[in-house]
Design a protein around this motif. Structure first.
Motif, mmCIF file in Angstrom:
data_model
loop_
_atom_site.group_PDB
_atom_site.id
_atom_site.type_symbol
_atom_site.label_atom_id
_atom_site.label_comp_id
_atom_site.label_asym_id
_atom_site.label_seq_id
_atom_site.Cartn_x
_atom_site.Cartn_y
_atom_site.Cartn_z
ATOM 1 N N GLN A 37 0.637 -1.319 0.233
ATOM 2 C CA GLN A 37 0.277 -0.058 0.148
ATOM 3 C C GLN A 37 0.744 1.236 -0.200
ATOM 4 N N LYS A 38 0.524 2.286 -1.138
ATOM 5 C CA LYS A 38 1.468 3.478 -0.827
ATOM 6 C C LYS A 38 0.353 3.997 -0.033
ATOM 7 N N PHE A 39 0.371 5.082 0.653
ATOM 8 C CA PHE A 39 -0.217 6.683 1.179
ATOM 9 C C PHE A 39 0.310 7.955 0.922
ATOM 10 N N GLY A 40 -0.711 8.525 -0.395
ATOM 11 C CA GLY A 40 0.067 9.991 -0.552
ATOM 12 C C GLY A 40 0.870 9.231 -1.780
ATOM 13 N N ARG A 41 1.317 11.032 -1.809
ATOM 14 C CA ARG A 41 2.583 11.207 -3.462
ATOM 15 C C ARG A 41 3.592 11.694 -2.724
ATOM 16 N N ASP A 42 3.488 12.889 -2.102
ATOM 17 C CA ASP A 42 4.800 13.247 -2.039
ATOM 18 C C ASP A 42 5.169 13.389 -0.413
ATOM 19 N N PRO A 43 5.933 14.131 0.422
ATOM 20 C CA PRO A 43 5.374 14.551 1.751
ATOM 21 C C PRO A 43 5.368 15.987 1.715
ATOM 22 N N ILE A 44 4.762 17.052 2.866
ATOM 23 C CA ILE A 44 4.331 17.830 2.856
ATOM 24 C C ILE A 44 5.511 18.858 3.578
ATOM 25 N N PRO A 45 5.948 19.808 2.993
ATOM 26 C CA PRO A 45 7.069 20.082 3.672
ATOM 27 C C PRO A 45 6.400 20.770 4.767
ATOM 28 N N ILE A 46 7.498 20.954 5.622
ATOM 29 C CA ILE A 46 6.691 21.319 7.567
ATOM 30 C C ILE A 46 6.247 22.570 7.563
ATOM 31 N N SER A 47 6.819 23.980 6.102
ATOM 32 C CA SER A 47 6.098 25.082 5.970
ATOM 33 C C SER A 47 4.624 24.809 5.273
ATOM 34 N N GLN A 48 3.885 23.620 4.561
ATOM 35 C CA GLN A 48 3.139 24.013 4.176
ATOM 36 C C GLN A 48 1.813 23.046 5.592
ATOM 37 N N PHE A 49 3.130 22.659 5.978
ATOM 38 C CA PHE A 49 2.142 21.444 7.173
ATOM 39 C C PHE A 49 0.550 21.788 7.505
ATOM 40 N N ASP A 50 0.894 23.315 8.618
ATOM 41 C CA ASP A 50 -0.234 23.865 9.151
ATOM 42 C C ASP A 50 -1.260 24.048 8.352
#
Length: 88
Positions: A66-79
């Motif tokens: 299973q793969k979840f999501g595509r790419d990690p979200i940068p910390i600056s965009q997480f909130d």
């Protein structure tokens, strides 16, 4: 039809190419199906109460990952992402 049958025979070059070095024997395949059928019969005898039985894991089959999501979200965009997910 012959290719499907030949790939399941133990000690066969086609089967080794498809499944790897170890090819399951006929007995192992039948036993796996019997376990599945017994689990289904038990589930039916309980009149469908409880968890539905899962298919017996066959060691000779490739597992789906299973793969979840595509790419990690940068910390600056997480909130901003977290807040937008909570509004839905």
């Amino acid at each position: 039809m012959l290719v499907r049958r030949w790939q399941k025979l133990p000690g066969n070059a086609l089967g080794a190419a498809v499944h790897g070095h170890e090819v399951p024997s006929w007995n192992q395949q039948v036993l796996a199906v019997l376990v599945d059928q017994l689990q289904a019969a038990n589930f039916n005898l309980r009149r469908g109460k409880g968890a539905r039985p899962k298919r017996f894991a066959r060691w000779w089959e490739k597992r789906k990952q299973q793969k979840f999501g595509r790419d990690p979200i940068p910390i600056s965009q997480f909130d901003a992402w977290w807040e937008s997910a909570g509004r839905r």
